[in-house]
Design a protein around this motif. Structure first.
Motif, PDB file in Angstrom:
ATOM      1  N   SER A  65      71.305 -21.908 -26.296  1.00 35.60           N
ATOM      2  CA  SER A  65      72.096 -20.863 -26.043  1.00 35.60           C
ATOM      3  C   SER A  65      71.328 -19.428 -26.437  1.00 35.60           C
ATOM      4  CB  SER A  65      73.333 -21.100 -26.422  1.00 35.60           C
ATOM      5  OG  SER A  65      73.546 -21.069 -27.796  1.00 35.60           O
ATOM      6  N   LEU A  66      71.860 -18.449 -25.900  1.00 34.73           N
ATOM      7  CA  LEU A  66      71.195 -17.267 -26.323  1.00 34.73           C
ATOM      8  C   LEU A  66      72.174 -16.229 -26.232  1.00 34.73           C
ATOM      9  CD1 LEU A  66      67.727 -15.692 -25.714  1.00 34.73           C
ATOM     10  CD2 LEU A  66      69.630 -14.407 -24.962  1.00 34.73           C
ATOM     11  N   ASN A  96      73.522 -20.544 -21.693  1.00 34.00           N
ATOM     12  CA  ASN A  96      74.219 -21.479 -22.401  1.00 34.00           C
ATOM     13  C   ASN A  96      74.164 -22.891 -21.491  1.00 34.00           C
ATOM     14  OD1 ASN A  96      76.073 -23.545 -23.573  1.00 34.00           O
ATOM     15  ND2 ASN A  96      77.217 -22.009 -24.307  1.00 34.00           N
ATOM     16  N   SER A  97      73.224 -23.633 -21.953  1.00 32.64           N
ATOM     17  CA  SER A  97      72.861 -24.924 -21.104  1.00 32.64           C
ATOM     18  C   SER A  97      72.501 -26.209 -21.886  1.00 32.64           C
ATOM     19  CB  SER A  97      71.741 -24.615 -20.289  1.00 32.64           C
ATOM     20  OG  SER A  97      71.604 -25.692 -19.189  1.00 32.64           O
ATOM     21  N   ASN A  98      71.947 -27.056 -21.661  1.00 25.17           N
ATOM     22  CA  ASN A  98      71.423 -28.316 -22.012  1.00 25.17           C
ATOM     23  C   ASN A  98      70.062 -28.453 -21.678  1.00 25.17           C
ATOM     24  OD1 ASN A  98      71.695 -31.499 -22.602  1.00 25.17           O
ATOM     25  ND2 ASN A  98      73.270 -30.753 -23.842  1.00 25.17           N
ATOM     26  N   THR A  99      69.218 -29.241 -22.614  1.00 23.55           N
ATOM     27  CA  THR A  99      68.072 -29.949 -22.196  1.00 23.55           C
ATOM     28  C   THR A  99      68.003 -30.725 -21.004  1.00 23.55           C
ATOM     29  OG1 THR A  99      67.892 -31.110 -23.976  1.00 23.55           O
ATOM     30  CG2 THR A  99      66.867 -28.931 -24.234  1.00 23.55           C
ATOM     31  N   GLY A 128      70.415 -17.643 -16.838  1.00 24.65           N
ATOM     32  CA  GLY A 128      71.150 -16.617 -17.734  1.00 24.65           C
ATOM     33  C   GLY A 128      70.325 -15.349 -17.874  1.00 24.65           C
ATOM     34  N   VAL A 129      68.729 -15.439 -17.600  1.00 23.34           N
ATOM     35  CA  VAL A 129      68.049 -14.272 -18.016  1.00 23.34           C
ATOM     36  C   VAL A 129      68.444 -13.299 -17.376  1.00 23.34           C
ATOM     37  CG1 VAL A 129      66.278 -16.094 -18.238  1.00 23.34           C
ATOM     38  CG2 VAL A 129      66.436 -14.976 -16.179  1.00 23.34           C
ATOM     39  N   ALA A 158      68.496 -16.741 -30.429  1.00 23.69           N
ATOM     40  CA  ALA A 158      68.254 -17.667 -29.511  1.00 23.69           C
ATOM     41  C   ALA A 158      68.533 -19.299 -30.541  1.00 23.69           C
ATOM     42  CB  ALA A 158      66.838 -17.869 -29.198  1.00 23.69           C
ATOM     43  N   THR A 159      69.323 -19.988 -29.977  1.00 15.29           N
ATOM     44  CA  THR A 159      69.742 -21.167 -30.642  1.00 15.29           C
ATOM     45  C   THR A 159      69.387 -22.427 -29.998  1.00 15.29           C
ATOM     46  OG1 THR A 159      71.509 -19.774 -31.637  1.00 15.29           O
ATOM     47  CG2 THR A 159      71.964 -22.410 -31.716  1.00 15.29           C
ATOM     48  N   VAL A 160      68.945 -23.369 -30.552  1.00 12.53           N
ATOM     49  CA  VAL A 160      68.901 -24.764 -30.193  1.00 12.53           C
ATOM     50  C   VAL A 160      69.487 -25.793 -31.001  1.00 12.53           C
ATOM     51  CG1 VAL A 160      67.311 -26.802 -29.328  1.00 12.53           C
ATOM     52  CG2 VAL A 160      66.713 -24.521 -28.860  1.00 12.53           C
ATOM     53  N   GLU A 161      70.499 -26.584 -30.500  1.00  7.87           N
ATOM     54  CA  GLU A 161      71.137 -27.589 -31.331  1.00  7.87           C
ATOM     55  C   GLU A 161      70.280 -28.497 -32.175  1.00  7.87           C
ATOM     56  OE1 GLU A 161      74.226 -31.500 -30.822  1.00  7.87           O
ATOM     57  OE2 GLU A 161      73.454 -30.009 -28.729  1.00  7.87           O
ATOM     58  N   GLY A 162      70.678 -28.558 -33.425  1.00  8.13           N
ATOM     59  CA  GLY A 162      69.799 -29.474 -34.361  1.00  8.13           C
ATOM     60  C   GLY A 162      68.656 -28.730 -34.978  1.00  8.13           C
ATOM     61  N   ILE A 163      68.333 -27.813 -34.627  1.00  7.53           N
ATOM     62  CA  ILE A 163      67.173 -26.898 -35.202  1.00  7.53           C
ATOM     63  C   ILE A 163      67.544 -25.682 -35.740  1.00  7.53           C
ATOM     64  CG2 ILE A 163      64.855 -25.896 -34.649  1.00  7.53           C
ATOM     65  CD1 ILE A 163      64.750 -27.656 -32.263  1.00  7.53           C
ATOM     66  N   GLY A 164      68.228 -24.800 -35.212  1.00 10.88           N
ATOM     67  CA  GLY A 164      68.616 -23.595 -35.823  1.00 10.88           C
ATOM     68  C   GLY A 164      68.753 -22.314 -34.716  1.00 10.88           C
ATOM     69  N   THR A 165      68.903 -21.141 -35.254  1.00  7.67           N
ATOM     70  CA  THR A 165      68.852 -19.939 -34.690  1.00  7.67           C
ATOM     71  C   THR A 165      67.868 -18.904 -35.056  1.00  7.67           C
ATOM     72  OG1 THR A 165      71.337 -20.086 -34.219  1.00  7.67           O
ATOM     73  CG2 THR A 165      70.237 -17.983 -33.858  1.00  7.67           C
ATOM     74  N   ILE A 166      67.166 -18.391 -34.121  1.00  4.85           N
ATOM     75  CA  ILE A 166      66.059 -17.250 -34.500  1.00  4.85           C
ATOM     76  C   ILE A 166      66.733 -16.094 -34.109  1.00  4.85           C
ATOM     77  CG2 ILE A 166      63.931 -18.630 -34.597  1.00  4.85           C
ATOM     78  CD1 ILE A 166      63.367 -18.081 -31.797  1.00  4.85           C
TER      79      ILE A 166
END
Length: 302
Positions: free
Chosen positions: A222-223, A232-235, A268-269, A287-295
């Motif tokens: 998500s962003l 907001n989506s999924n790989t 969503g861009v 910017a967020t990816v599950e299991g990794i984190g947010t920048i």
């Protein structure tokens, strides 16, 4: 293992693992245990996942006193990009989510048809920046600064003509990339001016080894811009999954340890919105990816 490249009080970059909002410093561990330790993320990737397992065993063997002498609160360190200076260009994958293909066709000069093979571009190493840094916006170059949250795959060993069923054996781990794009900077269909400007690849906050993420094809991503969710989506919705990408890319050129593949962004861009939305000086993008984190990064006009 969740890995970080970081600084303490503006020192040279250091390498450590992250547990419970603390960094365990590898150099300090080496001094305490009189063990050789990798100094950089690329050193560690070159040594491979068995080295990660060795280091984890050393960490697990630390006494409480030893641990206290090599641990730092995350709040007291400055996180750098996990690989601050990649050896090669980041490999980007375009149009890798169905809805993003559709929104791009509506507003950009891309095809409505789904790609039959991965769309490949690259971002120079100078695009890399860390979380909590500024994304530089040159308004003389672009008036259409856009965002793209992506799962990034970090390659762990050399591979050529990698079969799909063996592809995950070549993965070291994963991180987050925001594939910043200047939509009005494409030249005759080529994307590197759009994608390759300095600071256009915020990366981090951590690199997570593949054993920590059993299924990278089912991760939420998500962003947000200024706190408002835009993506907001999924790989699982990737057109070409990681196995496909490694197979295809390794057919084109040799993949090597430390190579980074940004696997594409969902819908969503800003370019796909009605009206279109762009980022400007002072905007904050997460910017967020599950299991990794947010920048988290702030746009800075130059």
């Amino acid at each position: 293992m969740k890995l970080a490249t970081y600084q303490i009080n503006h020192t040279s970059p250091r390498l450590g693992s992250v547990e419970d909002n603390h960094v365990i410093d590898f150099e300090d561990i080496g001094k305490i245990k009189k063990e050789g330790m990798p100094k950089t993320m690329l050193d560690l990737i070159d040594l491979g996942l068995p080295e990660v397992q060795r280091i984890q065993m050393i960490i697990d063997s630390l006494s409480a006193e030893e641990r206290s002498n090599c641990i730092y609160p995350l709040s007291n360190v400055t996180l750098l990009a996990p690989i601050p200076k990649p050896r090669k260009n980041i490999i980007g994958i375009g149009l890798n989510y169905t809805e993003h293909v559709a929104e791009s066709a509506r507003t950009l000069d891309t095809s409505h048809d789904l790609p039959q093979a991965p769309v490949i571009f690259s971002k120079p190493p100078t695009t890399v920046t860390a979380t909590n840094t500024e994304i530089l916006h040159n308004p003389k170059l672009t008036q259409q600064l856009d965002w793209e949250v992506e799962l990034a795959v970090v390659i762990g060993k050399k591979g050529k003509y990698v079969p799909k069923e063996k592809a995950m054996d070549y993965v070291f781990g994963y991180t987050v990339i925001n594939d910043i794009s200047a939509r009005d900077c494409r030249r005759s269909g080529q994307w590197i001016v759009s994608k390759g400007q300095d600071t256009f690849a915020p990366m981090g906050p951590f690199l997570v080894t593949k054993d920590e993420i059993p299924n990278p094809h089912n991760l939420n991503l998500s962003l947000k811009v200024n706190g408002v969710e835009k993506q907001n989506s999924n790989t699982k919705f990737m057109l070409f999954n990681i196995n496909d990408l490694i197979n295809d890319l390794s057919t084109v050129f040799t993949l090597e340890p430390g190579d980074i593949i940004a696997t594409g962004t969902p819908a969503g861009v800003g370019a796909g919105r009605n009206p279109q939305e762009w980022m400007w000086d002072g905007d904050v993008v997460e910017a967020t990816v599950e299991g990794i984190g947010t920048i988290v990064n702030t746009i800075k006009e130059i």
